[in-house]
Write a protein that holds these residues in place. Structure first.
Motif, PDB file in Angstrom:
ATOM      1  N   VAL A 295       0.845  -1.200   0.000  1.00 54.81           N
ATOM      2  CA  VAL A 295       0.000   0.000   0.000  1.00 54.81           C
ATOM      3  C   VAL A 295       0.876   1.243   0.000  1.00 54.81           C
ATOM      4  N   VAL A 296       0.573   2.178  -0.897  1.00 52.63           N
ATOM      5  CA  VAL A 296       1.191   3.509  -0.903  1.00 52.63           C
ATOM      6  C   VAL A 296       0.079   4.522  -0.684  1.00 52.63           C
ATOM      7  N   SER A 297       0.201   5.307   0.397  1.00 54.18           N
ATOM      8  CA  SER A 297      -0.838   6.278   0.764  1.00 54.18           C
ATOM      9  C   SER A 297      -0.246   7.679   0.691  1.00 54.18           C
ATOM     10  N   ALA A 298      -0.892   8.570  -0.107  1.00 52.04           N
ATOM     11  CA  ALA A 298      -0.380   9.933  -0.321  1.00 52.04           C
ATOM     12  C   ALA A 298      -1.495  10.949  -0.062  1.00 52.04           C
ATOM     13  N   PRO A 299      -1.140  12.166   0.421  1.00 49.92           N
ATOM     14  CA  PRO A 299      -2.151  13.198   0.698  1.00 49.92           C
ATOM     15  C   PRO A 299      -2.644  13.868  -0.590  1.00 49.92           C
ATOM     16  N   VAL A 300      -3.936  14.200  -0.613  1.00 50.37           N
ATOM     17  CA  VAL A 300      -4.521  14.952  -1.732  1.00 50.37           C
ATOM     18  C   VAL A 300      -5.507  15.975  -1.159  1.00 50.37           C
ATOM     19  N   ILE A 301      -5.842  16.980  -1.948  1.00 47.71           N
ATOM     20  CA  ILE A 301      -6.845  17.995  -1.576  1.00 47.71           C
ATOM     21  C   ILE A 301      -7.965  17.944  -2.605  1.00 47.71           C
ATOM     22  N   MET A 302      -9.174  17.717  -2.096  1.00 48.63           N
ATOM     23  CA  MET A 302     -10.325  17.630  -2.994  1.00 48.63           C
ATOM     24  C   MET A 302     -10.638  19.016  -3.575  1.00 48.63           C
ATOM     25  N   GLN A 303     -11.513  19.037  -4.590  1.00 48.76           N
ATOM     26  CA  GLN A 303     -11.866  20.294  -5.251  1.00 48.76           C
ATOM     27  C   GLN A 303     -12.504  21.303  -4.303  1.00 48.76           C
ATOM     28  N   ASP A 304     -13.182  20.792  -3.256  1.00 49.54           N
ATOM     29  CA  ASP A 304     -13.793  21.701  -2.290  1.00 49.54           C
ATOM     30  C   ASP A 304     -12.844  22.049  -1.155  1.00 49.54           C
ATOM     31  N   GLY A 305     -11.546  21.649  -1.276  1.00 46.79           N
ATOM     32  CA  GLY A 305     -10.556  21.969  -0.255  1.00 46.79           C
ATOM     33  C   GLY A 305     -10.479  20.975   0.886  1.00 46.79           C
ATOM     34  N   THR A 306     -11.240  19.904   0.825  1.00 49.45           N
ATOM     35  CA  THR A 306     -11.211  18.910   1.901  1.00 49.45           C
ATOM     36  C   THR A 306      -9.932  18.086   1.808  1.00 49.45           C
ATOM     37  N   LEU A 307      -9.308  17.865   2.990  1.00 47.29           N
ATOM     38  CA  LEU A 307      -8.113  17.017   3.036  1.00 47.29           C
ATOM     39  C   LEU A 307      -8.510  15.552   2.879  1.00 47.29           C
ATOM     40  N   ALA A 308      -7.726  14.797   2.128  1.00 45.21           N
ATOM     41  CA  ALA A 308      -8.027  13.381   1.872  1.00 45.21           C
ATOM     42  C   ALA A 308      -6.724  12.614   1.620  1.00 45.21           C
ATOM     43  N   LYS A 309      -6.880  11.329   1.524  1.00 45.45           N
ATOM     44  CA  LYS A 309      -5.729  10.493   1.173  1.00 45.45           C
ATOM     45  C   LYS A 309      -6.093   9.625  -0.027  1.00 45.45           C
ATOM     46  N   LEU A 310      -5.087   9.415  -0.858  1.00 42.38           N
ATOM     47  CA  LEU A 310      -5.239   8.562  -2.030  1.00 42.38           C
ATOM     48  C   LEU A 310      -4.346   7.349  -1.819  1.00 42.38           C
ATOM     49  N   GLU A 311      -4.934   6.155  -1.962  1.00 43.73           N
ATOM     50  CA  GLU A 311      -4.165   4.930  -1.735  1.00 43.73           C
ATOM     51  C   GLU A 311      -4.149   4.055  -2.975  1.00 43.73           C
ATOM     52  N   LEU A 312      -2.968   3.532  -3.254  1.00 40.22           N
ATOM     53  CA  LEU A 312      -2.785   2.505  -4.276  1.00 40.22           C
ATOM     54  C   LEU A 312      -2.471   1.188  -3.568  1.00 40.22           C
ATOM     55  N   ARG A 313      -3.195   0.148  -3.925  1.00 38.81           N
ATOM     56  CA  ARG A 313      -2.976  -1.147  -3.309  1.00 38.81           C
ATOM     57  C   ARG A 313      -2.692  -2.185  -4.383  1.00 38.81           C
ATOM     58  N   LEU A 314      -1.544  -2.873  -4.214  1.00 37.07           N
ATOM     59  CA  LEU A 314      -1.089  -3.861  -5.183  1.00 37.07           C
ATOM     60  C   LEU A 314      -0.990  -5.216  -4.495  1.00 37.07           C
ATOM     61  N   ASP A 315      -1.579  -6.240  -5.096  1.00 39.42           N
ATOM     62  CA  ASP A 315      -1.547  -7.592  -4.548  1.00 39.42           C
ATOM     63  C   ASP A 315      -0.157  -8.197  -4.783  1.00 39.42           C
ATOM     64  N   VAL A 316       0.604  -8.394  -3.701  1.00 37.52           N
ATOM     65  CA  VAL A 316       1.960  -8.950  -3.807  1.00 37.52           C
ATOM     66  C   VAL A 316       2.046 -10.326  -3.135  1.00 37.52           C
ATOM     67  N   THR A 317       0.913 -11.012  -3.050  1.00 39.41           N
ATOM     68  CA  THR A 317       0.910 -12.314  -2.381  1.00 39.41           C
ATOM     69  C   THR A 317       1.838 -13.302  -3.067  1.00 39.41           C
ATOM     70  N   ASP A 318       1.773 -13.369  -4.402  1.00 38.82           N
ATOM     71  CA  ASP A 318       2.634 -14.299  -5.130  1.00 38.82           C
ATOM     72  C   ASP A 318       4.107 -13.972  -4.932  1.00 38.82           C
ATOM     73  N   GLN A 319       4.430 -12.681  -4.933  1.00 32.44           N
ATOM     74  CA  GLN A 319       5.821 -12.273  -4.723  1.00 32.44           C
ATOM     75  C   GLN A 319       6.303 -12.694  -3.327  1.00 32.44           C
TER      76      GLN A 319
END
Length: 505
Positions: A295-319
């Motif tokens: 999981v990589v979690s990064a901060p973002v700001i929505m169009q209305d100025g609300t603070l949020a986080k954007l997460e990318l999740r990659l399945d690494v079970t096989d690795q």
């Protein structure tokens, strides 16, 4: 890894000490052994006992007590290996056994009940492992210590010194390789994080410029099997692609922990405050339904100025499974190497022990044979002849031990020589008849039919097999008789360049 390196050095010291203690115990159990006097082996000046020096034939022999034997062996071993051994005491009988300061501390600890003493000492810039165990007086030791000691008293100690230079050299090589591997993995991980962060930042910038670009990027991320979702500081899901919905059940415009985990409180691994409010980028691993996600979690700001986080999740079970298999393979390889090292050490020990025991056995056989050639009465002749025959049998057992070590080392070979079968049978009868007579079992050895006088093969191995079979037959026969019958199974006449060889099977 350092603890393992030191543990290996300590194990070698213990093995070395155990071997020397076996030599010493064997020598003490026989009250010492007589050896020929030579330039390298002179009589022990500190051994004041009767018959210390004797003459056998025209050769002078001296009695070697356990302590003197240990010093002789240790001085010889120090020239061959880096490991040093020494016997010492707080009040030694000889000047050569005076204790060093380290040995004196160890000996004092034994008087207070310590079972062993182990330390790592720095000498002239080098590291040495010092290991000592106490030596207790046994009944056989009172020949030399009878005036000052009693049975089971601590009379000194045996110390083993192992130089650690080569162990640390190997340790440093392994550490260097480990750091190289760690650096490569870490660099690759940083590169992956850096690349993914650049992609995310670039995609966010494009999202602000164009809804079309936003849809394209999100579609591509979803297409390659990467879960993506955006959660604001109130835990409301603003976006979740189909991969995220399939993996975790996230639905847009719902509270993330309610729609995903059906619970009433945020997840412990959420890190929303750290990412959204502190503007930190975080990377961690998440386990969900027996699957492992990077999981990589990064901060973002929505169009209305609300603070949020954007997460990318990659399945690494096989690795992760591949990495675990690699780890297990490495452990199996290490275990295999350790087992092979232990087998080699055992074979070397058996070979060394067999050779060391054969020396005094040959002396017993030789002296028994010489005694049989003197004028003896019937009872004396019977007793010494039994000693002579038993010594030959014990020497055969010792040879079997040496053969066992050769077999393990893959060095066992059979001889192909001409021999007389009658001599093998006579030797067999000589070795097992006494035991048969003691049990009241009748022993007969006979040949049936015409047998060649000379056979071709390995008489030693044939004799060993017959002796083992004969001894077992006598051992498990309480009454009656044991018959050894030899008869031809097949006779062939072969010609080789005009010469005829006769063989019997």
């Amino acid at each position: 890894m350092k603890r393992t390196t030191l543990s290996l050095a300590e194990s070698n010291a213990r093995i070395f000490l155990q071997k020397d203690m076996l030599y010493r115990a064997w020598c003490a159990a026989h009250g010492g052994v007589y050896v020929p006097v030579s330039e390298k082996t002179q009589p022990n000046p500190d051994l004041d006992v009767a018959n210390r020096d004797v003459m056998i034939g025209e050769r002078r022999y001296t009695l070697m007590n356990p302590a003197y034997m240990f010093r002789q062996v240790a001085e010889m071993g120090e020239k061959l290996t880096a490991i040093q051994g020494r016997i010492t005491a707080l009040h030694p009988k000889g000047l050569k056994n005076e204790p060093s300061p380290w040995e004196e501390r160890a000996l004092l600890s034994f008087e207070h009940g310590a079972k062993e003493y182990l330390d790592i000492v720095q000498v002239d810039g080098g590291s040495y492992l010092h290991f000592m165990r106490p030596v207790k007086a046994k009944k056989a030791c009172l020949t030399c210590h009878q005036r000052t000691e009693s049975v089971d008293n601590v009379v000194g100690g045996i110390s083993i010194v192992v130089p650690l230079e080569k162990y640390f050299e190997q340790y440093n090589k392994n550490i260097h390789k480990l750091w190289l591997a760690f650096w490569a993995i870490w660099s690759g991980g940083v590169c992956i994080i850096y690349i993914m962060n650049r992609v995310i930042q670039k995609n966010i910038h494009r999202l602000k410029r164009s809804e079309q670009q936003n849809a394209t990027i999100l579609h591509n991320i979803d297409k390659v099997g990467i879960g993506l979702h955006i959660v604001d500081k109130n835990f409301r899901v603003h976006y979740a692609n189909s991969t995220m919905e399939k993996w975790f059940g996230y639905i847009t415009d719902t509270i993330c922990y309610q729609s995903s985990r059906k619970q009433e409180a945020p997840c412990s691994h959420c890190l929303l405050d750290q990412v959204a409010e502190q503007s930190s980028t975080v990377r961690y691993e998440l386990i969900h339904h027996d699957r492992v996600f990077d999981v990589v979690s990064a901060p973002v700001i929505m169009q209305d100025g609300t603070l949020a986080k954007l997460e990318l999740r990659l399945d690494v079970t096989d690795q992760k499974m591949v990495e675990e298999e690699q780890r297990k393979a490495a452990e199996l390889l290490k275990a295999k190497e350790s087992a092979e090292s232990a087998t080699v050490a055992k074979s070397m020990f058996l070979a060394n022990m067999s050779h060391e025991i054969r020396t005094p056995m040959n002396a017993i056989i030789g002296m028994s044979k010489l005694a049989l050639e003197t004028a003896l009465n019937q009872e004396q002749y019977n007793l010494i002849s039994k000693v002579y025959i038993s010594s030959l049998s014990l020497l055969g057992i010792i040879n079997d031990i040496l053969d066992f070590s050769k077999i393990e080392a893959g060095d066992m070979q059979l001889e192909i020589v001409d021999f007389r079968l009658q001599e093998v049978l006579e030797h067999l009868e000589m070795l097992i008849r006494i035991r048969a007579e003691e049990k009241g079992v009748l022993l007969t050895i006979e040949t049936v039919g015409e047998l060649p006088e000379v056979l071709r093969g390995d008489p030693l191995r044939l004799g060993q097999a017959l002796i083992n079979l004969g001894n077992n037959a006598v051992k498990f026969t309480d009454q009656g008789r044991v018959d050894v019958k030899v008869e031809p199974v097949e006779l062939e006449l072969q010609e080789n360049k005009g010469d005829k060889e006769e063989r019997g099977g």
